[in-house]
Structures are given as C-alpha cells and as structure tokens.
Write a protein that holds these residues in place. Structure first.
Motif, PDB file in Angstrom:
ATOM      1  N   MET A 163       0.835  -1.204   0.000  1.00  0.00           N
ATOM      2  CA  MET A 163       0.000   0.000   0.000  1.00  0.00           C
ATOM      3  C   MET A 163       0.869   1.252   0.000  1.00  0.00           C
ATOM      4  SD  MET A 163      -2.691   1.450   2.849  1.00  0.00           S
ATOM      5  CE  MET A 163      -3.700  -0.006   2.863  1.00  0.00           C
ATOM      6  N   ASN A 164       0.461   2.240  -0.772  1.00  0.00           N
ATOM      7  CA  ASN A 164       1.149   3.529  -0.788  1.00  0.00           C
ATOM      8  C   ASN A 164       0.633   4.367   0.377  1.00  0.00           C
ATOM      9  OD1 ASN A 164       2.215   6.039  -1.253  1.00  0.00           O
ATOM     10  ND2 ASN A 164       1.419   6.249  -3.343  1.00  0.00           N
ATOM     11  N   MET A 221      -2.427   7.531   6.080  1.00  0.00           N
ATOM     12  CA  MET A 221      -1.179   8.290   6.183  1.00  0.00           C
ATOM     13  C   MET A 221      -0.700   8.424   7.625  1.00  0.00           C
ATOM     14  SD  MET A 221      -1.405  11.220   3.178  1.00  0.00           S
ATOM     15  CE  MET A 221      -2.988  11.917   3.655  1.00  0.00           C
ATOM     16  N   SER A 222      -1.633   8.299   8.581  1.00  0.00           N
ATOM     17  CA  SER A 222      -1.244   8.375   9.993  1.00  0.00           C
ATOM     18  C   SER A 222      -0.861   7.005  10.550  1.00  0.00           C
ATOM     19  CB  SER A 222      -2.388   8.967  10.822  1.00  0.00           C
ATOM     20  OG  SER A 222      -3.499   8.079  10.869  1.00  0.00           O
ATOM     21  N   GLY A 223      -0.924   5.969   9.682  1.00  0.00           N
ATOM     22  CA  GLY A 223      -0.477   4.652  10.103  1.00  0.00           C
ATOM     23  C   GLY A 223      -1.544   3.734  10.654  1.00  0.00           C
ATOM     24  N   ARG A 224      -2.825   4.110  10.526  1.00  0.00           N
ATOM     25  CA  ARG A 224      -3.897   3.289  11.080  1.00  0.00           C
ATOM     26  C   ARG A 224      -4.101   2.021  10.246  1.00  0.00           C
ATOM     27  NH1 ARG A 224      -7.291   6.619  14.337  1.00  0.00           N
ATOM     28  NH2 ARG A 224      -8.831   4.928  14.443  1.00  0.00           N
ATOM     29  N   ALA A 276     -14.070  -1.124  13.911  1.00  0.00           N
ATOM     30  CA  ALA A 276     -13.529  -2.471  13.660  1.00  0.00           C
ATOM     31  C   ALA A 276     -12.102  -2.441  13.142  1.00  0.00           C
ATOM     32  CB  ALA A 276     -14.428  -3.228  12.677  1.00  0.00           C
ATOM     33  N   GLU A 277     -11.272  -1.563  13.724  1.00  0.00           N
ATOM     34  CA  GLU A 277      -9.874  -1.506  13.288  1.00  0.00           C
ATOM     35  C   GLU A 277      -9.160  -2.801  13.643  1.00  0.00           C
ATOM     36  OE1 GLU A 277      -5.874   1.301  13.797  1.00  0.00           O
ATOM     37  OE2 GLU A 277      -7.692   1.753  14.922  1.00  0.00           O
ATOM     38  N   SER A 278      -8.339  -3.288  12.715  1.00  0.00           N
ATOM     39  CA  SER A 278      -7.578  -4.526  12.951  1.00  0.00           C
ATOM     40  C   SER A 278      -6.630  -4.345  14.125  1.00  0.00           C
ATOM     41  CB  SER A 278      -6.781  -4.902  11.706  1.00  0.00           C
ATOM     42  OG  SER A 278      -7.639  -5.074  10.589  1.00  0.00           O
TER      43      SER A 278
END
Length: 355
Positions: free
Chosen positions: A1-2, A328-331, A352-354
C-alpha cells in the motif's frame, strides 16, 4: 500500500445520495453523486426504503463513472472506504455490503469510517485552503444531523460538545417549507422565499437559548419548538382570514435558526479558547448562515473555514479523504466484523480496526 499518497475509493450511502469519491492523498480525483431526491419529493421527505433501493440501482454506474473521471482502475486502488454510520440503517447496509464485496474481491484493505467526521475531512480536499489547524470547533448542519464538535485531531480525537435533541436544522427547514406550501427540499425554497422577507418581522423563539437552558444544554440544539411556533402563527393568521406573509415567515424562521447555530458555535469557540470554526453539512449552502457566521466570527477574532459547497453535502470524496488521512497516519484497516450503525457516535472515527 502507498501510505504516502494512498489512492482511496470512498462509498457514502447514509441517506438519499449515492456518493462515490476517489482521492489520492489529499487530492480530489472524482466526486460522483447520484441523488434520489426527486423520488422522495412526492412524499415531502426521505423515505428510507426508497433511498435504499435507489442506492442499489445507482452504486455500480456511480462507481464506473468515478473511475472513468479519475482515470484509474479498481486494480490501482490502495484501499476501499465506506460510511458505517450514522445514517439510515437500510441505506447504510447497501454501501457497507458493496464495500465489503469490493474489498474481498479485489483483496484491498477496507476502512469503515464515521459519516460526521467525514464532513470535517472534506475541508482538506480544498486545494486553495491552508492546512486544517487543531484544535478547531466544527458545526455540522444537515438534513439529519446538527452537531457541534471539538476536533483536536481528525484521526484520533473528536469530541461531541452538543447536538440536536429533536429535529435537525435541515429537517426543520423541510417541515416549515411544507407548512408554507413550498416544495421539498425545504432549505433552498425557504432561502428563496426569505430573500424578499423581513427577518425581524416575527420574533420566533430561539430554542435552548434561555439562561436556564444554557446551564444544562449550552451546546445542544432544539428546533421542534420553533417549528411548532411557526405552525401556530400560520394557523392563527389563516383562522383570522388574513393572508400569510410567506416571505416574512420564511425570513424570520431562517433568522431564528441561524442565530441559534452561530451563537452556540461561537460560545464553544470562546469557552475552549479556539479561534477557528469549521462549517460543514448540506445546510451550509444557506447563504444567510454563511454570511452571519463569517460576520459574527470576525467580530470575535474567529476564522471561519467552509469546504467547497460541492463537498458539503453527503459525498464519497469526504469518506475517501478521511480514510486517506487514517492511512497516512499509520492506522490499520478495518476487519469485516462491522455493519451498518445508524447511531454511530462521532467519537468512533473508524470502526472495527484490525488489532
């Protein structure tokens, strides 16, 4: 992923507009909207079942149109984003189902995000505006929501200061328009009628603005009483056999709504020491609201930010923009363990963040 400039497709189906947006980083590539407003006009308001069916019909052609406009393919995407809530449950389910299908079939990360926070993210797509500074107070005004937020960070910290306790401002515009015999949607019609009216002609009430109300509901809104006051005033005129001055009623009603919205928003700016106010949501298209907010804010040293009006109504671009910021914040992406949440709190920016 970019992660530096992610290419994101956003899906927004919380109400009556099927929004598909594509952004690269903070650059808008496509903002495609298919509205079912005309189908709801005959009923005088949004019918959830009609909205859901309209989304089903509009999703695929809208996605194809957005891809064509942006010049990218599904294979090029870095992620898929979707509104999980809040909104109409049936309408949200259509978008959530489509986003999950795209994510699984394309093997692309999926981000499920908050509709209201998306309205704030729309601001970052304005290429001519300076970067959004924090903290900022955000006033979101639409057909379904009237919320006052304190945004300390778009991706991690959004606090609900207050919200409507009954009708949203946009809903009140629709109902008053119906009282005055004006067509749906009511916001633009009230605006047109008010142009030739006197905003001081009728002293309509300002909901939750008395000293006793402000102690407990300083940042909350209520427009149901105002709507009822307009209805009683019109009924009394009609019962007396007198003509109803539609322009004056529209102007006085609009002024009452605008006064409450701006007063409470600026009170939040003062109380929290924040010299910034962001306006979002479809009702921001109301010129009187924008003009009063800018004028009164300037008098208090508060800077007003307004996203491009094309991005103030519900749209997929704002959902893609919020997701781009999260990436972009790394989430991490969301799992598939989420559904449509019609009452999703604004504090849940991503669901539902991994792990």
């Amino acid at each position: 992923m970019n992660r530096a400039e992610p290419l994101v497709l956003g899906i927004e189906t919380s109400c009556d507009e099927t929004g598909i947006g594509i952004v690269r980083g903070r650059t808008l590539l496509s903002n495609t909207i298919a509205s079912s407003m005309d189908e709801h006009a005959r009923y005088g308001g949004v019918v959830p079942e009609v909205a859901a069916r309209a989304h089903l019909e509009a999703l695929q052609p809208s996605i194809e149109a957005a891809l064509a406009e942006s010049g990218v393919s599904l294979a090029d995407l870095d992620a898929v984003a979707v509104t999980s809530g809040p909104g109409l449950a049936g309408a949200l389910m259509v978008g959530v189902g489509a986003a999950k299908a795209l994510s699984v079939s394309l093997e692309k990360p999926l981000y499920a995000v908050n509709h209201l926070v998306g309205h704030i993210a729309a601001d970052i797509l304005d290429a001519d505006a300076p970067p959004l500074e924090y903290p900022t107070v955000a006033l979101l005004v639409s057909g379904g929501h009237t919320s006052l937020l304190l945004v300390r960070d778009l991706t991690t910290d959004v606090e609900l200061l207050g919200e409507t306790m009954d009708d949203a401002a946009g809903e009140a515009f629709d109902k008053v328009a119906r009282l005055l015999g004006l067509p749906y949607p009511g916001g633009p019609e009230i605006d047109r009628a008010a142009a030739s009216g006197d905003p001081a002609a009728i002293p309509f009430p300002r909901g939750l603005s008395r000293a006793s109300d402000m102690a407990k509901h300083r940042y909350d809104f209520s427009f149901s009483g105002l709507k009822t006051a307009v209805a009683r005033w019109v009924e009394q005129r009609e019962a007396a056999g007198e003509p109803v001055p539609v322009a004056d009623v529209a102007a006085s009603f609009r002024e009452a709504v605008v006064d409450v919205l701006v007063t409470k928003a600026l009170a939040a700016c003062r109380d929290y020491g924040v010299p910034r106010l962001l306006l979002g949501g479809g009702v921001i298209a109301n010129r009187r609201l924008r003009d009063v907010a800018i004028e009164r804010a300037a008098a208090e040293g508060v800077t007003v930010r307004i996203p491009p009006l094309s991005l103030c109504t519900d749209n997929g671009a704002m959902i893609a923009a919020l997701t781009s910021e999260l990436i972009m914040s790394g989430r991490a992406p969301s799992t598939l363990e989420f559904g449509a949440d019609s009452t999703l709190p604004v504090t849940e920016i991503q669901v539902a963040e991994s792990a």
